[in-house]
Write a protein that holds these residues in place. Structure first.
Motif, PDB file in Angstrom:
ATOM      1  N   VAL A 245       0.869  -1.169   0.000  1.00 13.27           N
ATOM      2  CA  VAL A 245       0.000   0.000   0.000  1.00 13.27           C
ATOM      3  C   VAL A 245       0.909   1.222   0.000  1.00 13.27           C
ATOM      4  CG1 VAL A 245      -1.823  -1.218   1.226  1.00 13.27           C
ATOM      5  CG2 VAL A 245      -0.206   0.212   2.523  1.00 13.27           C
ATOM      6  N   LEU A 264      -4.681   2.668  -1.754  1.00 20.98           N
ATOM      7  CA  LEU A 264      -4.691   1.224  -2.004  1.00 20.98           C
ATOM      8  C   LEU A 264      -4.369   0.998  -3.480  1.00 20.98           C
ATOM      9  CD1 LEU A 264      -7.918   0.405   0.051  1.00 20.98           C
ATOM     10  CD2 LEU A 264      -5.526   0.258   0.810  1.00 20.98           C
ATOM     11  N   ALA A 271      -4.058  -5.882   1.209  1.00 16.21           N
ATOM     12  CA  ALA A 271      -5.112  -5.386   2.089  1.00 16.21           C
ATOM     13  C   ALA A 271      -4.499  -4.719   3.307  1.00 16.21           C
ATOM     14  CB  ALA A 271      -6.026  -6.528   2.525  1.00 16.21           C
ATOM     15  N   LEU A 272      -5.185  -3.684   3.764  1.00 10.28           N
ATOM     16  CA  LEU A 272      -4.822  -2.970   4.981  1.00 10.28           C
ATOM     17  C   LEU A 272      -5.682  -3.523   6.107  1.00 10.28           C
ATOM     18  CD1 LEU A 272      -3.237  -0.403   6.044  1.00 10.28           C
ATOM     19  CD2 LEU A 272      -5.333   0.862   5.537  1.00 10.28           C
ATOM     20  N   VAL A 304     -13.817   0.765  -2.580  1.00  6.02           N
ATOM     21  CA  VAL A 304     -13.121   0.079  -1.493  1.00  6.02           C
ATOM     22  C   VAL A 304     -14.041  -0.990  -0.924  1.00  6.02           C
ATOM     23  CG1 VAL A 304     -12.238   0.327   0.865  1.00  6.02           C
ATOM     24  CG2 VAL A 304     -11.623   2.014  -0.882  1.00  6.02           C
ATOM     25  N   HIS A 345      -9.463  -3.183   1.166  1.00  6.89           N
ATOM     26  CA  HIS A 345      -8.675  -3.310  -0.062  1.00  6.89           C
ATOM     27  C   HIS A 345      -9.431  -2.671  -1.215  1.00  6.89           C
ATOM     28  CE1 HIS A 345     -11.101  -6.512  -1.865  1.00  6.89           C
ATOM     29  NE2 HIS A 345     -10.972  -7.242  -0.780  1.00  6.89           N
ATOM     30  N   SER A 346      -8.703  -2.322  -2.255  1.00  5.64           N
ATOM     31  CA  SER A 346      -9.337  -1.753  -3.441  1.00  5.64           C
ATOM     32  C   SER A 346     -10.132  -2.840  -4.144  1.00  5.64           C
ATOM     33  CB  SER A 346      -8.274  -1.180  -4.383  1.00  5.64           C
ATOM     34  OG  SER A 346      -8.866  -0.744  -5.591  1.00  5.64           O
TER      35      SER A 346
END
Length: 381
Positions: A245, A264, A271-272, A304, A345-346
């Motif tokens: 990211v 992202l 993923a965050l 998102v 995540h995007s």
């Protein structure tokens, strides 16, 4: 870390204790731009021959001193900061000894660029910790990316080393390194909520993170991280195999809240995430901002995907024109475990007109407990 790199670190500790130690402050390390170079007598072409030839650094293996605009075959080697950089060939290492505060958390930021190798990676270590950073994906049109890596100081004097573990047919086919900085970051303590409206997430506004070079508009990449206590983005994990990211600042990007946010940039491949202590059966509300970084990521439907335990929410940002803007979103859920993982995540992959990756921005994330009566009223509406 590769065996050879470990040997180097041990040899350094034993053999050069008498060398000057750099007391670190937030910002560039001494000669972190490599603008102070070796004497001509210590160069064989571009290869640096002496272990101490580059001021404030010690080198091992095939290390080259590269000038901006220098060519290799048909490839021009750019330098993002100043006029000089170093290139790490097969099994090459650069090290600097630092004076730090014991038990304090620090983040390292450095610039790196691929050259002719295909699957380049770097081993970054601060004794006794190390981590491998994949750098094969390029996220900027210049070819240079800024990477971050964090550590907790176990001693008052430590060695920072950046090592190329690769072995290519051409010994000079290694990554370029330039602009190395350090920043003190807050320890990743668990949030202790005293009020029901307190944010249970650590660093939910992303105001604590790695050093961003003030003259570079591309932010800092936070690589895959499996232990949040060593994250340059305190409190947050980056879940991925090789993708990242991007940590961005308000000076160069449209940030929904405060001075920093996370872009992202890797679609569903990164993923965050953050794990939070929750009470099973209790309702919670996850709130966050989704937006456009104002960096030309236009012509796409930015969206998102957010998760909190088993609850999910897709948040599109249809207003994106690559010029900034954001909107607020909420996800209410009832916890079903003592630990709840919050994930972002995007929803899609996005590519700008210059061929570089981009994506939606996430910022100002909060998780709060909700009164059960309030939750019931909301459900009835």
């Amino acid at each position: 870390m590769a065996t050879s790199a470990c040997s180097v670190a041990l040899f350094v500790l034993i053999g050069v204790a008498g060398r000057a130690v750099s007391a670190v402050t937030d910002g560039m390390l001494p000669n972190g731009h490599f603008e102070q170079g070796p004497d001509e007598s210590q160069l064989n072409g571009t290869r640096v021959m002496g272990r101490y030839s580059i001021p404030h650094w010690e080198i091992y293996g095939f290390v080259e001193y590269i000038g901006s605009g220098q060519k290799q075959d048909d490839m021009i080697l750019p330098v993002p900061e100043g006029e000089q950089a170093v290139r790490l060939g097969n099994d090459a290492t650069i090290c600097q000894q630092l004076s730090v505060v014991r038990h304090t958390y620090y983040s390292i930021t450095f610039g790196a660029a691929r050259t002719c190798a295909q699957a380049e990676r770097l081993n970054v270590s601060v004794t006794p910790e190390s981590g491998v950073l994949p750098i094969q994906t390029v996220y900027t049109s210049s070819g240079w990316d800024a990477y971050s890596w964090a550590f907790k100081a176990k001693h008052t004097t430590v060695w920072l080393c950046i090592h190329n573990p690769g072995h290519e047919d051409h010994p000079a086919c290694g990554p370029l390194i330039d602009a190395i900085a350090i920043k003190t970051i807050r320890p990743p303590h668990q949030v202790k909520s005293k009020q029901i409206a307190d944010n249970m997430l650590r660093n939910g506004d992303f105001e604590d993170g790695p050093y961003i070079f003030p003259n570079t508009p591309w932010g800092v990449l936070v690589p895959p991280i499996t232990e949040d206590e060593h994250s340059p983005l305190p409190g947050w994990l980056i879940m991925s195999g090789t993708k990242v990211v991007k940590y961005v600042d308000a000076a160069h990007h449209a940030v929904p809240h405060g001075s920093y946010a996370v872009e992202l940039v890797a679609g569903r491949e990164a993923a965050l995430a953050q794990e939070v202590t929750t009470v099973p059966g209790r309702p919670y509300r996850l709130s966050f901002s989704v937006g456009d970084a104002g960096n030309g990521c236009d012509g796409h439907q930015l969206a998102v995907d957010a998760y909190a335990g088993r609850a999910t929410l897709k948040v599109p940002y249809d207003e994106s024109h690559g010029k900034g803007g954001h909107k607020r979103a909420e996800l209410e859920f009832v916890a079903d475990a003592n630990l709840t993982r919050v994930v972002f995540h995007s929803a899609n992959h996005h590519i700008k007109s210059d061929g570089t990756l981009c994506g939606p921005v996430v910022d100002d994330v909060s998780l709060v407990a909700v009164h059960k009566n309030a939750a019931r009223r909301r459900l009835r509406m």
